[in-house]
Scaffold this active site. Structure first.
Site, PDB file in Angstrom:
ATOM      1  N   HIS A 140       1.250  -6.807  -0.518  1.00  0.00           N
ATOM      2  CA  HIS A 140       1.562  -5.377  -0.711  1.00  0.00           C
ATOM      3  C   HIS A 140       0.319  -4.505  -0.676  1.00  0.00           C
ATOM      4  O   HIS A 140       0.446  -3.279  -0.719  1.00  0.00           O
ATOM      5  CB  HIS A 140       2.274  -5.169  -2.046  1.00  0.00           C
ATOM      6  CG  HIS A 140       3.619  -5.827  -2.127  1.00  0.00           C
ATOM      7  ND1 HIS A 140       4.603  -5.629  -1.183  1.00  0.00           N
ATOM      8  CD2 HIS A 140       4.151  -6.694  -3.040  1.00  0.00           C
ATOM      9  CE1 HIS A 140       5.680  -6.330  -1.495  1.00  0.00           C
ATOM     10  NE2 HIS A 140       5.426  -6.995  -2.620  1.00  0.00           N
ATOM     11  N   ALA A 141      -0.868  -5.081  -0.628  1.00  0.00           N
ATOM     12  CA  ALA A 141      -2.113  -4.302  -0.638  1.00  0.00           C
ATOM     13  C   ALA A 141      -2.426  -3.831   0.762  1.00  0.00           C
ATOM     14  O   ALA A 141      -2.536  -4.627   1.705  1.00  0.00           O
ATOM     15  CB  ALA A 141      -3.263  -5.152  -1.182  1.00  0.00           C
TER      16      ALA A 141
END
EC number: 3.5.1.98
Length: 1489
Positions: free
Chosen positions: A1232-1233
């Site tokens: 998700h980064a």
């Protein structure tokens, strides 16, 4: 070897000690002061502790005891590069330190009568310092300082005198190191002005007269040799001119007059030869190779209580044969051997003699012949003193060690005539060795001022190894003005009539002095006979000198003659008092003519210079080092062929030092050796370092081995130490992070130097083989000696048995007769018993030497095996490390080049736009060119290369864009053709759709051009869109293009031989702290680690790696922005050890995220802000939300770096073939980064800090030049960070299957506005065609609004397929197209509560697309939160479903990637389910189909 500054420093010091002793350890030089004196310690102060014996040196006053064994300090392996005798090592200390460590000089009663000595020593122990003193006393001083006094010949070097109360003392260890105050001659040296000064200053010196005695006697003996009168002439001629000088020169240690008068037994020319003192001295001096024959007259026998011992060197063997014992042999020599012996004190001349020296030579030779014609012995002696001075200028190029000349480069190959007699008449005290620059002026070597103001050359030091060849580098051609030709003697005989009067006067004076002695009649008769002999032999003088050329220099050490010494002593007394005055007068007259004659000689000696080098080759025919010199050119001035032989060969002082040097050079690589060899080498090193090894390796056999192997050991040692030096230097350069960008250390030259070590492998192997052959030969020789001794002992025992048997067989007779027979038998057996005892002693000593040779042989055999097995391994290992380092530098340079190029294009585009706004259209181009020229400094030397680089980069980008456009157009045209064919069968509704599709195709080109311009202008902002593949292909010179499909199928279908799976994790990841009720707790990783360990006990295919390193920041920056990384570093550094904080929240609650400066908020189509379920609050109207899900602690960033490092390490092992696949237990997760942390449309990073899978993908692409990398994400949440980073990068293919619904985090990957979405429309086969067609109409309407060629084509294909009523999953799927569509992104959203079968059917789409893509590496974002027991989502997968998913991906990897697959843990928040899914995943990866 002394340096120039050391020699210069000695010039200003006038001390009582010789210079060599001042610089030696403990204040005594064993090489130059071998004469020592036995002193019982009980005679002075009583016995020492435990009966130790004490000795002192009569030359320098140094004392030592038998227990004070000097042990040379061992070489420390850490000082490996500077420890073997080349370069500047730790043993290279200054002269001040040497003088501070030297033992102070203390005079004793024995030394009180000795006058102050000159600081200049002779080369060898038995030589007298010639030409140094100004009067007779100075001659005596030279005798004392050089270890040759009147008692020198009474004993041999190793035996004890009859009157000595103790045996021979142990000689102190010879510290022949480079820090001593003497130097080893390495290069040929020009004649220095020191010798000229000696000749000039010796016009008043009696030492020259003494030298003349030997040379005169030698010449007359050569003449008499032709007449057949050997002994009488030699004895008579050697006595007449030196008697007065000898009496005056022996004042310090007892008068030689007394010695000479006590030996007057000679009555005739031949006489008795029992007293051979002078003869023995002559032989000893000849055995020392460069000593003058004046020692024969100077030395006599004394009855002193002191014992002279010659320390060290091969002279002990020779002196043991020629001693003063009554049983010493008197060999009778042939005429040729006498001629050689009488001219055997010279050496090869040195280059560039001064004219004055050559003039002296001419006059000397002339005077010799004329004086012989005038029957004047005194004049002959005077002239011969100058002859010795002349010959001393002719230096030997070879090193001389203990009486044996060291071979030059040409001696092993050249075979020629013998040198002229002049080169054998050189006094060693007159030799001068070269300065480093080999200059002739006196500034190079400043002469040392003696006590009496006479200039002397610097002290010289002979190497220890007498037979080891010296290795020279860049030896220059000797000057032709160095040697007097044989014909010069005859020419000079006609030019010296001026000295006849002086000679006659000297003769008269000699007759008067003879009348004063007791044996006047005998002296006169001898003089008359001698004169007749001289007259008869003068005509043959030149021929006899020429005959000497037929003998080798080596033979001069073994030729003996026995003149009548008693008669010599009588004649010496007769001429002693008046000889000195006439000698001094004649020398003054001769000095005036020397300069003129010397100019004439310079033109005559050119041809003889090179013939003399050929003569010298004959001197070492017995040397065992000829094969070592074979690689070297036969010419002495030729350079060394092997570049690894540097500067010079520095011999070892002992075998122990030689072995220590070698083992210390190899022990530094002990970590690369096998355990058994390492232990053996350590044992050898311990044995060699023990104190007892000094005596064990100090035998005759050890000296013989040292002579044979020292040169080869030096080369091997030097090779390994240079290898270690090179590797150490490379490591220091690779670890230096401050090297400027303009400095490139690893250039082609440096790599060629390192590769040269690999080329030397065979050469070093040959050196080892040579050493083993030599040691085997020595061992066999000793074994033969031992067998011979055993044979003799057995034969002696048989004789004893026979004798006893014969005695038993005799009949009994009278008692008296039996006693007599027994006595006779015992007397006859006594010598035999003595012989047997001596043989037993020899047998034991040989047995010890054999065991020592065997130990040394095993030592070299071990090192030989180490060299064979490990040398190339060491070189190859370092080569791989260098290659890895260079690849890293190149990859980093590629990335920097790409970033700078983008910035440059952005800058140029900005300048171009500003010029368009400020200037007219006519001047735009000119202004633009001017601005371009101003971007780079024109003085930059790399401007041309940089301009070429930028232009090529632009061309590559344009070509790629054009190719992409052409491919799109071709695809569109093909699709159009297919669609047209299909549309012919459709109804009117389909015709309308075809018309809309045609309009879309017409507008595609315009849309592509607009998007191209927009991407070019926004390139600096959208850095994730950089095409690194283009730069990589440019730097690597356009590497090969993508492999065709058929070829890639054949290559990638090769499966590994054995399937291995690696599991990687690090316990630091447990230190990432979160709140107690947080789902992403450390318990997750603990459960996964436990599952890994449990599975490893069940399967032998799992390899566990629990210590991965942190990743380098340069690889993180390929994915994330520097601002984001700096934010994480600053935030974690400020936290306490146990402090936990939300990622984007300060203490006051204000947002600190990197996106807080963004003014744009993602807006949905309805105008409302996107809801982020993972955040604590939602925002609208541009307000940012704090991240209440993602927390950080003190070690959170370190944990993330460990996870990313484990990912890269897993990729390394997979790409290198160590394992087939790998599983990384990463924490915190990462998919998700985004590039800046938060992605667009979200306010939370979903527990993620660094995107591990993207970092690994970039790492594999840049390091291994992979063109196709597939990333599959089957986590229940969409990998929005991975999609953002990899979108529009054609080197990657991202496929994600996930759950999607409104309000479910992250809210992307399935809704309107998402890219690459594949919608699954489950329907029944009974649905009619119209319903399906209506659904497709809606999709087609959306596609027409979005103007994307690829998606339109797919939609048309789906539309046509639906018209054909296909029922498969792929026929039901359509891709939703929009303006943000990226061709390398595939999203498959699933509805909540989807069944496992629906999930697997949808996943089959991913498998089909992977087979079409044919990846080179597969990366998996492995999330197990779609499990039925995981409550963060509502999908219903079980462990067996994950087995099937993993198995299908493994099969694709086996088909296309050679099994290369890396899985990185993402989600999974139920502890039990996570453990079971991990085991299922590992089992599917490790199983075979």
């Amino acid at each position: 070897m002394s340096t120039i500054h050391q020699v210069n420093e000695m010039n200003s010091r006038v001390g009582e000690k010789p210079a060599c002793c001042i610089g030696a350890a403990r204040g005594h030089c064993t090489a130059h002061c071998p004469r020592i004196e036995d002193v019982l310690y009980s005679q002075r102060k009583g016995k020492t502790n435990k009966g130790a014996q004490r000795w002192r040196c009569k030359a320098c006053g140094t004392k030592w005891t038998s227990k004070g064994i000097i042990i040379q300090p061992p070489v420390v392996p850490d000082t490996i590069v500077n420890s073997i005798g080349f370069g500047n090592g730790p043993e290279e200390i200054s002269m001040e330190q040497l003088r501070a460590n030297a033992r102070p000089y203390k005079k004793t009663k024995t030394g009180d009568n000795i006058l102050q000595t000159s600081p200049f020593p002779s080369l060898f122990g038995n030589s007298i310092g010639m030409g140094l003193g100004g009067n007779n006393n100075n001659i005596n001083n030279n005798n004392n300082s050089n270890g040759s006094n009147s008692s020198n010949n009474s004993h041999n070097g190793g035996s004890s005198p009859s009157g000595s109360p103790i045996p021979s003392p142990p000689s102190p260890v010879s510290f022949l190191q480079r820090n001593s105050n003497v130097f080893v001659p390495i290069l040929p040296q020009s004649n220095g002005n020191n010798i000229n000064n000696n000749n000039n200053n010796n016009s008043n010196s009696n030492s020259n007269n003494i030298n003349s005695n030997s040379s005169n006697s030698m010449q007359l003996q050569n003449n008499n040799n032709n007449n057949g009168q050997l002994r009488s002439s030699s004895s008579s001629l050697s006595l007449s001119s030196s008697s007065s000088q000898l009496n005056s020169s022996s004042n310090g240690n007892g008068s030689s007059r007394n010695l000479l008068t006590s030996q007057k037994s000679a009555q005739s020319l031949i006489g008795n030869i029992n007293n051979n003192n002078n003869n023995n001295n002559i032989i000893n001096n000849n055995s020392n190779n460069n000593t003058n024959n004046n020692n024969n007259i100077m030395n006599g026998t004394t009855t002193s209580t002191t014992k002279p011992v010659v320390v060290g060197g091969p002279m002990q063997i020779l002196n043991s044969v020629v001693n003063n014992s009554p049983t010493s042999s008197k060999p009778i020599l042939s005429s040729s051997s006498q001629n050689l012996l009488y001219n055997s004190s010279g050496s090869i001349p040195q280059p560039s003699q001064s004219p004055q020296n050559n003039n002296n030579t001419t006059i000397n030779n002339n005077n010799n012949t004329t004086n012989n014609n005038n029957n004047n012995n005194n004049s002959n002696n005077n002239n011969n003193s100058n002859n010795n001075n002349n010959n001393s200028n002719n230096n030997n190029i070879n090193n001389v060690a203990n009486g044996t000349p060291r071979p030059s480069l040409q001696t092993s190959r050249l075979q020629g005539k013998l040198p002229s007699p002049q080169q054998y008449n050189t006094s060693p005290s007159h030799q001068q060795y070269p300065s480093p620059k080999n200059n002739n002026n006196s500034n190079n070597i400043i002469p040392i001022q003696s006590t009496y103001g006479q200039p002397t050359p610097p002290p010289t030091k002979p190497p220890v190894s007498s037979k080891a060849p010296a290795v020279y580098h860049n030896v220059r051609v000797p000057s032709p003005n160095t040697t007097v030709d044989n014909n010069n003697n005859n020419n000079n005989n006609n030019n010296n009539n001026n000295n006849n009067n002086n000679n006659n006067n000297n003769n008269n004076n000699n007759n008067n002095s003879n009348n004063n002695n007791n044996s006047n009649n005998n002296n006169n008769n001898i003089n008359n006979n001698n004169n007749n002999n001289n007259n008869s032999n003068n005509n043959n003088n030149g021929n006899s000198n020429n005959n000497n050329n037929n003998n080798s220099n080596y033979q001069q050490q073994h030729q003996y003659f026995s003149p009548n010494q008693n008669y010599i002593q009588q004649q010496v007394q007769a001429v002693q008092t008046q000889q000195a005055q006439h000698i001094l007068a004649q020398q003054q007259a001769q000095a005036q003519q020397q300069y003129i004659q010397q100019l004439q000689l310079q033109q005559q000696t050119l041809a003889h210079a090179q013939s003399q080098a050929a003569h010298q080759a004959q001197t070492l025919t017995h040397s065992r080092h000829n094969d070592l010199l074979s690689p070297i050119d036969s010419q002495i001035w030729a350079p060394i062929q092997y570049s690894w032989i540097q500067t010079h060969y520095n011999p070892s002082s002992s075998l122990l030092e030689c072995l220590k040097r070698l083992i210390n050079s190899v022990v530094v690589f002990s970590n690369e050796l096998p355990v058994d060899q390492r232990l053996k080498m350590i044992n050898f090193l311990t044995t060699l370092s023990s104190p007892s090894s000094e005596s064990q390796y100090n035998t005759n056999a050890s000296k013989q081995m040292l002579n044979c192997i020292d040169n080869s050991v030096f080369n091997i040692t030097k090779h390994y130490q240079m290898l270690y030096q090179s590797i150490s230097k490379h490591y220091s350069m690779m670890e230096d992070s401050f090297i400027p960008l303009t400095e490139v250390y690893f250039d082609e030259n440096e790599i060629n130097k390192f590769i040269h070590f690999s080329d030397q492998f065979k050469i070093i192997e040959e050196q080892f083989e040579f050493i083993l052959r030599e040691l085997s030969s020595i061992r066999d020789t000793l074994i033969i000696k031992r067998e011979n001794i055993e044979k003799n002992i057995i034969e002696s025992s048989k004789f004893l048995n026979n004798s006893s048997n014969n005695d038993n067989g005799i009949e009994e007779i009278g008692l008296e007769q039996a006693k007599q027979d027994t006595t006779r038998l015992l007397e006859s057996l006594a010598p035999l018993e003595t012989t047997l005892n001596s043989m037993e002693i020899k047998f034991k000593s040989i047995q010890k030497e054999i065991s020592m040779v065997i130990r040394v042989f095993s030592f070299f055999e071990l090192l030989y095996n180490i060299h064979i097995n490990c040398h190339q391994t060491i070189v190859e290992k370092h080569s791989r490390q260098l290659s890895t380092y260079m690849i890293d530098v190149i990859q980093q340079s590629l990335y920097n080049c790409d970033v700078i190029s983008v910035a440059y294009n952005r800058l140029k585009t900005g300048l171009f736009n500003s010029n368009n706004n400020n200037n007219n259209n006519n001047n735009n181009n000119n202004n633009n060119n001017e601005e371009d020229d101003q971007l780079i400094d024109t003085t930059n030397p790399f401007i041309n290369k940089l301009s070429d680089l930028l232009s090529k980069y632009e061309n590559i980008s344009k070509n790629n864009n054009n190719n992409n456009n052409n491919n799109n157009n071709n695809n569109n045209n093909n699709n159009n053709n297919n669609n047209n064919n299909n549309n012919n069968n459709n109804n009117n509704r389909n015709r309308d759709r075809d018309r809309e599709f045609e309009r879309d195709n017409n507008s595609n080109n315009n849309n592509n051009n607009i998007e191209k311009e927009r991407n070019r202008n926004n390139r600096i902002r959208d850095r994730d869109n950089m095409d690194i593949d283009n730069i990589s292909s440019f730097i690597s010179n356009n590497q090969q293009q993508h492999i065709g499909q058929s070829q890639s199928v054949q290559q990638s279908s090769q499966l590994p031989k054995e399937r291995k799976v690696m599991a990687l994790y690090h316990t630091t990841c447990l230190d990432h702290l979160v709140p107690d009720d947080h789902p992403e707790s450390p318990k997750r990783l603990s459960s996964v680690i436990k599952a890994i360990n449990d599975f490893s006990r069940q399967s032998d295919r799992l390899i566990i790696k629990n210590d991965p390193e942190e990743i380098n920041d340069k690889w993180i920056l390929t994915v994330h922005s520097p601002e984001y990384l700096r934010l994480l570093e600053d935030l974690t550094e400020k936290l306490d050890a146990n402090e936990i904080r939300p990622l984007n929240v300060n203490n006051d609650g204000a947002s600190t995220g990197i996106n807080q400066f963004s003014t744009s908020t993602p807006i949905t189509t309805t105008g409302t802000a996107t809801v982020t379920p993972g955040s604590t609050t939602s925002s609208t109207n541009g307000e940012q939300c704090e991240d209440g899900d993602t927390f950080v602690s003190k070690l959170s960033l370190h944990a993330a770096k460990r996870s990313a490092g484990a990912t890269c390490q897993a990729i390394d092992n997979v790409m290198k073939g160590n394992v087939t696949s790998a599983f990384v237990a990463a924490r915190p997760p990462g998919h998700h980064a985004g590039r800046d942390g938060l992605t667009s449309g979200t306010s939370s990073q979903g527990f993620c800090l660094l995107n591990h899978v993207c970092i690994g993908a970039k790492y594999a692409q840049l390091k291994y030049n992979l063109d196709k990398i597939a990333i599959i994400d089957f986590d229940v949440h969409h990998g929005n960070g991975t999609e953002e980073i990899l979108s529009n990068d054609q080197g990657f293919y991202f496929l994600s299957i996930h759950m999607f619904e409104e309000g479910f985090y992250p809210g992307s990957g399935g809704g309107v506005g998402s890219i690459g979405v594949v919608n699954l429309n489950e329907f029944n086969e009974q649905n009619d065609y119209d319903d399906d067609d209506n659904n497709n109409d809606v999709n087609n309407n959306n596609n027409n609004n979005n103007n994307n060629n690829n998606n339109n084509n797919n939609n048309n294909n789906n539309k046509n397929n639906n018209n054909n009523n296909s029922n498969s999953i792929t026929q039901q799927s359509t891709i939703t197209n929009n303006s943000n569509c990226k061709g390398n992104i595939v999203n498959i959203p699933l509805d909540p509560k989807s069944s496992a079968s629906s999930f697997l059917k949808a996943f089959s789409i991913i498998i089909d697309k992977l087979n079409d893509y044919q990846p080179e590496l597969i990366l998996i974002s492995c999330g197990f939160d779609a499990h039925m027991e995981d409550h963060l989502a509502s999908l219903c997968l079980l462990e067996e479903n994950y087995v099937e998913i993993t198995r299908s991906l493994r099969r694709v990897a086996d088909r296309w990637c050679k099994g290369r697959l890396v899985s990185i843990l993402e989600g999974g928040y139920n502890i039990n389910a996570l453990r079971q899914c991990t085991i299922a995943h590992l089992s599917a990866l490790s199983e075979d189909d």
